[in-house]
Design a protein around this motif. Structure first.
Motif, PDB file in Angstrom:
ATOM      1  N   GLY A   1      49.181 -58.628 -23.870  1.00 40.62           N
ATOM      2  CA  GLY A   1      47.726 -58.766 -23.833  1.00 40.62           C
ATOM      3  C   GLY A   1      47.193 -58.988 -22.433  1.00 40.62           C
ATOM      4  N   ALA A   2      47.891 -59.812 -21.639  1.00 38.14           N
ATOM      5  CA  ALA A   2      47.403 -60.110 -20.296  1.00 38.14           C
ATOM      6  C   ALA A   2      47.446 -58.898 -19.383  1.00 38.14           C
ATOM      7  CB  ALA A   2      48.221 -61.243 -19.689  1.00 38.14           C
ATOM      8  N   ALA A   3      48.340 -57.953 -19.646  1.00 44.75           N
ATOM      9  CA  ALA A   3      48.411 -56.748 -18.812  1.00 44.75           C
ATOM     10  C   ALA A   3      47.124 -55.932 -18.863  1.00 44.75           C
ATOM     11  CB  ALA A   3      49.599 -55.882 -19.252  1.00 44.75           C
ATOM     12  N   LEU A   4      46.355 -56.117 -19.921  1.00 43.75           N
ATOM     13  CA  LEU A   4      45.096 -55.368 -20.041  1.00 43.75           C
ATOM     14  C   LEU A   4      44.087 -55.752 -18.963  1.00 43.75           C
ATOM     15  CD1 LEU A   4      44.610 -55.483 -23.912  1.00 43.75           C
ATOM     16  CD2 LEU A   4      45.589 -53.649 -22.533  1.00 43.75           C
ATOM     17  N   LEU A   5      44.308 -56.855 -18.278  1.00 43.96           N
ATOM     18  CA  LEU A   5      43.400 -57.259 -17.213  1.00 43.96           C
ATOM     19  C   LEU A   5      43.379 -56.233 -16.087  1.00 43.96           C
ATOM     20  CD1 LEU A   5      41.512 -59.548 -16.268  1.00 43.96           C
ATOM     21  CD2 LEU A   5      43.488 -60.586 -15.153  1.00 43.96           C
ATOM     22  N   TRP A   6      44.455 -55.480 -15.925  1.00 42.25           N
ATOM     23  CA  TRP A   6      44.555 -54.469 -14.864  1.00 42.25           C
ATOM     24  C   TRP A   6      44.326 -53.054 -15.394  1.00 42.25           C
ATOM     25  CZ3 TRP A   6      47.501 -58.838 -15.006  1.00 42.25           C
ATOM     26  CH2 TRP A   6      47.488 -59.638 -13.872  1.00 42.25           C
ATOM     27  N   ARG A   7      43.836 -52.911 -16.621  1.00 45.83           N
ATOM     28  CA  ARG A   7      43.758 -51.581 -17.223  1.00 45.83           C
ATOM     29  C   ARG A   7      42.738 -50.662 -16.548  1.00 45.83           C
ATOM     30  NH1 ARG A   7      41.048 -54.965 -20.862  1.00 45.83           N
ATOM     31  NH2 ARG A   7      38.961 -54.276 -21.505  1.00 45.83           N
ATOM     32  N   GLN A   8      41.710 -51.210 -15.908  1.00 45.15           N
ATOM     33  CA  GLN A   8      40.725 -50.373 -15.243  1.00 45.15           C
ATOM     34  C   GLN A   8      41.137 -50.022 -13.820  1.00 45.15           C
ATOM     35  OE1 GLN A   8      36.917 -52.270 -15.514  1.00 45.15           O
ATOM     36  NE2 GLN A   8      36.822 -52.127 -17.744  1.00 45.15           N
ATOM     37  N   ARG A   9      41.918 -50.873 -13.180  1.00 50.85           N
ATOM     38  CA  ARG A   9      42.359 -50.607 -11.814  1.00 50.85           C
ATOM     39  C   ARG A   9      43.659 -49.802 -11.777  1.00 50.85           C
ATOM     40  NH1 ARG A   9      40.135 -54.464  -7.893  1.00 50.85           N
ATOM     41  NH2 ARG A   9      38.507 -55.674  -8.914  1.00 50.85           N
ATOM     42  N   HIS A  10      44.561 -50.093 -12.709  1.00 50.70           N
ATOM     43  CA  HIS A  10      45.849 -49.399 -12.744  1.00 50.70           C
ATOM     44  C   HIS A  10      46.145 -48.982 -14.191  1.00 50.70           C
ATOM     45  CE1 HIS A  10      46.373 -50.905  -8.666  1.00 50.70           C
ATOM     46  NE2 HIS A  10      46.125 -52.123  -9.116  1.00 50.70           N
ATOM     47  N   PRO A  11      45.438 -47.996 -14.718  1.00 58.14           N
ATOM     48  CA  PRO A  11      45.592 -47.659 -16.143  1.00 58.14           C
ATOM     49  C   PRO A  11      46.958 -47.103 -16.507  1.00 58.14           C
ATOM     50  CG  PRO A  11      44.164 -46.075 -15.023  1.00 58.14           C
ATOM     51  CD  PRO A  11      44.409 -47.170 -14.055  1.00 58.14           C
ATOM     52  N   VAL A  12      47.592 -46.339 -15.611  1.00 57.83           N
ATOM     53  CA  VAL A  12      48.886 -45.738 -15.958  1.00 57.83           C
ATOM     54  C   VAL A  12      49.983 -46.796 -16.070  1.00 57.83           C
ATOM     55  CG1 VAL A  12      50.670 -44.118 -15.203  1.00 57.83           C
ATOM     56  CG2 VAL A  12      48.257 -43.498 -14.985  1.00 57.83           C
ATOM     57  N   PRO A  13      50.187 -47.675 -15.065  1.00 53.48           N
ATOM     58  CA  PRO A  13      51.203 -48.718 -15.248  1.00 53.48           C
ATOM     59  C   PRO A  13      50.929 -49.621 -16.447  1.00 53.48           C
ATOM     60  CG  PRO A  13      50.577 -48.559 -12.940  1.00 53.48           C
ATOM     61  CD  PRO A  13      49.609 -47.724 -13.704  1.00 53.48           C
ATOM     62  N   VAL A  14      49.662 -49.878 -16.730  1.00 55.71           N
ATOM     63  CA  VAL A  14      49.334 -50.771 -17.842  1.00 55.71           C
ATOM     64  C   VAL A  14      49.685 -50.135 -19.178  1.00 55.71           C
ATOM     65  CG1 VAL A  14      47.415 -51.849 -19.089  1.00 55.71           C
ATOM     66  CG2 VAL A  14      47.577 -52.088 -16.619  1.00 55.71           C
ATOM     67  N   VAL A  15      49.376 -48.854 -19.348  1.00 50.70           N
ATOM     68  CA  VAL A  15      49.662 -48.229 -20.644  1.00 50.70           C
ATOM     69  C   VAL A  15      51.170 -48.118 -20.864  1.00 50.70           C
ATOM     70  CG1 VAL A  15      49.607 -45.824 -19.850  1.00 50.70           C
ATOM     71  CG2 VAL A  15      48.990 -46.358 -22.198  1.00 50.70           C
ATOM     72  N   PHE A  16      51.927 -47.825 -19.808  1.00 51.60           N
ATOM     73  CA  PHE A  16      53.382 -47.792 -19.971  1.00 51.60           C
ATOM     74  C   PHE A  16      53.946 -49.205 -20.130  1.00 51.60           C
ATOM     75  CE2 PHE A  16      53.136 -43.457 -18.247  1.00 51.60           C
ATOM     76  CZ  PHE A  16      54.051 -42.814 -19.058  1.00 51.60           C
ATOM     77  N   GLY A  17      53.384 -50.161 -19.398  1.00 49.93           N
ATOM     78  CA  GLY A  17      53.871 -51.545 -19.511  1.00 49.93           C
ATOM     79  C   GLY A  17      53.659 -52.115 -20.900  1.00 49.93           C
ATOM     80  N   THR A  18      52.473 -51.914 -21.470  1.00 51.66           N
ATOM     81  CA  THR A  18      52.224 -52.416 -22.821  1.00 51.66           C
ATOM     82  C   THR A  18      53.091 -51.709 -23.850  1.00 51.66           C
ATOM     83  OG1 THR A  18      50.354 -50.872 -22.972  1.00 51.66           O
ATOM     84  CG2 THR A  18      49.864 -53.141 -22.316  1.00 51.66           C
ATOM     85  N   ALA A  19      53.354 -50.407 -23.633  1.00 56.95           N
ATOM     86  CA  ALA A  19      54.230 -49.689 -24.564  1.00 56.95           C
ATOM     87  C   ALA A  19      55.654 -50.250 -24.504  1.00 56.95           C
ATOM     88  CB  ALA A  19      54.221 -48.201 -24.243  1.00 56.95           C
ATOM     89  N   VAL A  20      56.132 -50.552 -23.297  1.00 61.99           N
ATOM     90  CA  VAL A  20      57.498 -51.071 -23.151  1.00 61.99           C
ATOM     91  C   VAL A  20      57.617 -52.470 -23.756  1.00 61.99           C
ATOM     92  CG1 VAL A  20      59.199 -51.849 -21.466  1.00 61.99           C
ATOM     93  CG2 VAL A  20      58.066 -49.644 -21.163  1.00 61.99           C
ATOM     94  N   THR A  21      56.657 -53.361 -23.452  1.00 66.13           N
ATOM     95  CA  THR A  21      56.738 -54.721 -24.003  1.00 66.13           C
ATOM     96  C   THR A  21      56.604 -54.713 -25.524  1.00 66.13           C
ATOM     97  OG1 THR A  21      54.358 -54.979 -23.560  1.00 66.13           O
ATOM     98  CG2 THR A  21      55.896 -55.825 -21.904  1.00 66.13           C
ATOM     99  N   THR A  22      55.778 -53.824 -26.043  1.00 65.50           N
ATOM    100  CA  THR A  22      55.661 -53.715 -27.505  1.00 65.50           C
ATOM    101  C   THR A  22      56.956 -53.213 -28.117  1.00 65.50           C
ATOM    102  OG1 THR A  22      53.293 -53.270 -27.299  1.00 65.50           O
ATOM    103  CG2 THR A  22      54.347 -52.656 -29.367  1.00 65.50           C
ATOM    104  N   LEU A  23      57.588 -52.257 -27.446  1.00 62.28           N
ATOM    105  CA  LEU A  23      58.860 -51.738 -27.939  1.00 62.28           C
ATOM    106  C   LEU A  23      59.949 -52.820 -27.895  1.00 62.28           C
ATOM    107  CD1 LEU A  23      60.147 -49.187 -29.052  1.00 62.28           C
ATOM    108  CD2 LEU A  23      60.720 -48.515 -26.713  1.00 62.28           C
ATOM    109  N   LEU A  24      59.954 -53.632 -26.840  1.00 60.54           N
ATOM    110  CA  LEU A  24      60.899 -54.752 -26.780  1.00 60.54           C
ATOM    111  C   LEU A  24      60.642 -55.755 -27.904  1.00 60.54           C
ATOM    112  CD1 LEU A  24      61.057 -55.476 -22.938  1.00 60.54           C
ATOM    113  CD2 LEU A  24      62.855 -54.473 -24.370  1.00 60.54           C
ATOM    114  N   TYR A  25      59.370 -56.003 -28.166  1.00 62.61           N
ATOM    115  CA  TYR A  25      58.997 -56.938 -29.232  1.00 62.61           C
ATOM    116  C   TYR A  25      59.490 -56.436 -30.585  1.00 62.61           C
ATOM    117  CZ  TYR A  25      55.862 -59.457 -32.420  1.00 62.61           C
ATOM    118  OH  TYR A  25      55.352 -60.212 -33.438  1.00 62.61           O
ATOM    119  N   LEU A  26      59.273 -55.169 -30.859  1.00 65.48           N
ATOM    120  CA  LEU A  26      59.705 -54.612 -32.152  1.00 65.48           C
ATOM    121  C   LEU A  26      61.213 -54.478 -32.209  1.00 65.48           C
ATOM    122  CD1 LEU A  26      56.965 -51.841 -32.571  1.00 65.48           C
ATOM    123  CD2 LEU A  26      57.052 -54.109 -33.621  1.00 65.48           C
ATOM    124  N   GLY A  27      61.836 -54.120 -31.058  1.00 59.12           N
ATOM    125  CA  GLY A  27      63.285 -53.994 -31.044  1.00 59.12           C
ATOM    126  C   GLY A  27      63.986 -55.317 -31.270  1.00 59.12           C
ATOM    127  N   ALA A  28      63.340 -56.418 -30.899  1.00 60.20           N
ATOM    128  CA  ALA A  28      63.918 -57.743 -31.127  1.00 60.20           C
ATOM    129  C   ALA A  28      63.750 -58.203 -32.569  1.00 60.20           C
ATOM    130  CB  ALA A  28      63.295 -58.765 -30.184  1.00 60.20           C
TER     131      ALA A  28
END
Length: 289
Positions: A76-103
């Protein structure tokens, strides 16, 4: 047709031209502001919603622990940078979500953060990156749910039904499609703003041309009268001084009238504070100078 015009007339102004808070690339390059409020709201929703999801899925998925809460907060906190760095944020949230589900942690509103990141990336123009991140999330979840689940928590878990993967794929497509719709709408607002700016510049050019013509007519008429009266005054200066005096009086009146009209036209163009009307200070007023 009349009904459509009437409905368009009743539509809110922001729907036709864009909301005032919408940040776009185009006619105005502005540095995006930090979305503190929306990020805090989404993060709180993800954290509290995941607690309810954990209670509902107790015994089926792994319980929330500090690592799970850290992943949720980071997502959730990564969304703070979504307007300045949208590409790293969208990949970062996808990776953390995948780690969350994989656990093996419970399904829940963690997908909301990924949806918001995808939406921001697509609207910002990074369509391929957003689609790639969402595709990576879906493929990673399918890999975890149908192959890696044997070695991942919770213990004794079985393969997920393919119907669940179809639902997740439909959710991914729906989020991306909604983002594309918003992007198309934002581009339309940008085009409308550019057209309005161009129309305003065209009207300003036409107004300047009209004023130039008006000044030309005023000055041409006054100078012509002054020229004729000056010739009459010179010709009658010795033979008829009274007539020459009248010609000089006419010259004075015409010049005064021309100056007044020019000043009036220029005053309509002058905005408060454009230029001082008092004489410039000299050496006797050195501090002011």
């Amino acid at each position: 047709m009349d009904g459509q015009r009437e409905r368009a007339g009743r539509a809110p102004q922001w729907w036709r031209h864009g909301p005032p808070w919408w940040t776009l690339r185009g006619d105005e390059e502005r540095r995006p502001r930090w979305p503190w409020r929306s990020t805090a709201l989404v993060t709180a929703f993800v954290l509290f919603g995941s607690n309810f999801a954990a209670h509902a899925q107790e015994g089926e998925r792994a319980a929330l622990d500090p690592f799970a809460r850290t992943l949720l907060f980071a997502t959730g906190a990564a969304l703070l940078w979504r307007q300045r760095h949208p590409v790293p944020v969208v990949f970062g949230t996808a990776v953390t979500t995948l780690l969350y589900l994989g656990a093996g942690y419970p399904y829940g509103p963690v997908f909301v953060a990924v949806a918001v990141a995808c939406f921001s990336a697509v609207v910002a123009g990074h369509r391929k990156a957003a689609w790639a991140a969402m595709g990576t999330l879906w493929a990673g979840h399918a890999l975890v749910a149908h192959w890696l689940y044997r070695w991942l928590p919770p213990p004794g878990d079985s393969a997920a039904p393919w119907g669940q993967e179809i639902v997740i794929a439909a959710w991914v497509v729906a989020v991306a499609a909604l983002s594309e719709l918003a992007r198309a709408r934002s581009e339309q607002w940008a085009r409308e703003r550019a057209e309005r700016a161009q129309a305003a510049r065209r009207r300003a050019d036409e107004e300047r041309l009209r004023i130039a013509r008006e000044l030309h007519d005023v000055l041409a008429h006054s100078i012509s009268v002054i020229n004729v009266q000056a010739g009459v005054g010179l010709a009658l200066l010795d033979t008829d001084p009274e007539q020459a005096r009248a010609a000089l009086g006419t010259i004075k009146e015409q010049s005064k009238e021309a100056l007044g009209e020019v000043r009036q036209v220029l005053d309509t163009l002058r905005t408060p504070g454009d230029a001082p009307r008092a004489p410039a200070p000299g050496l006797d007023r050195l501090p002011e100078l």
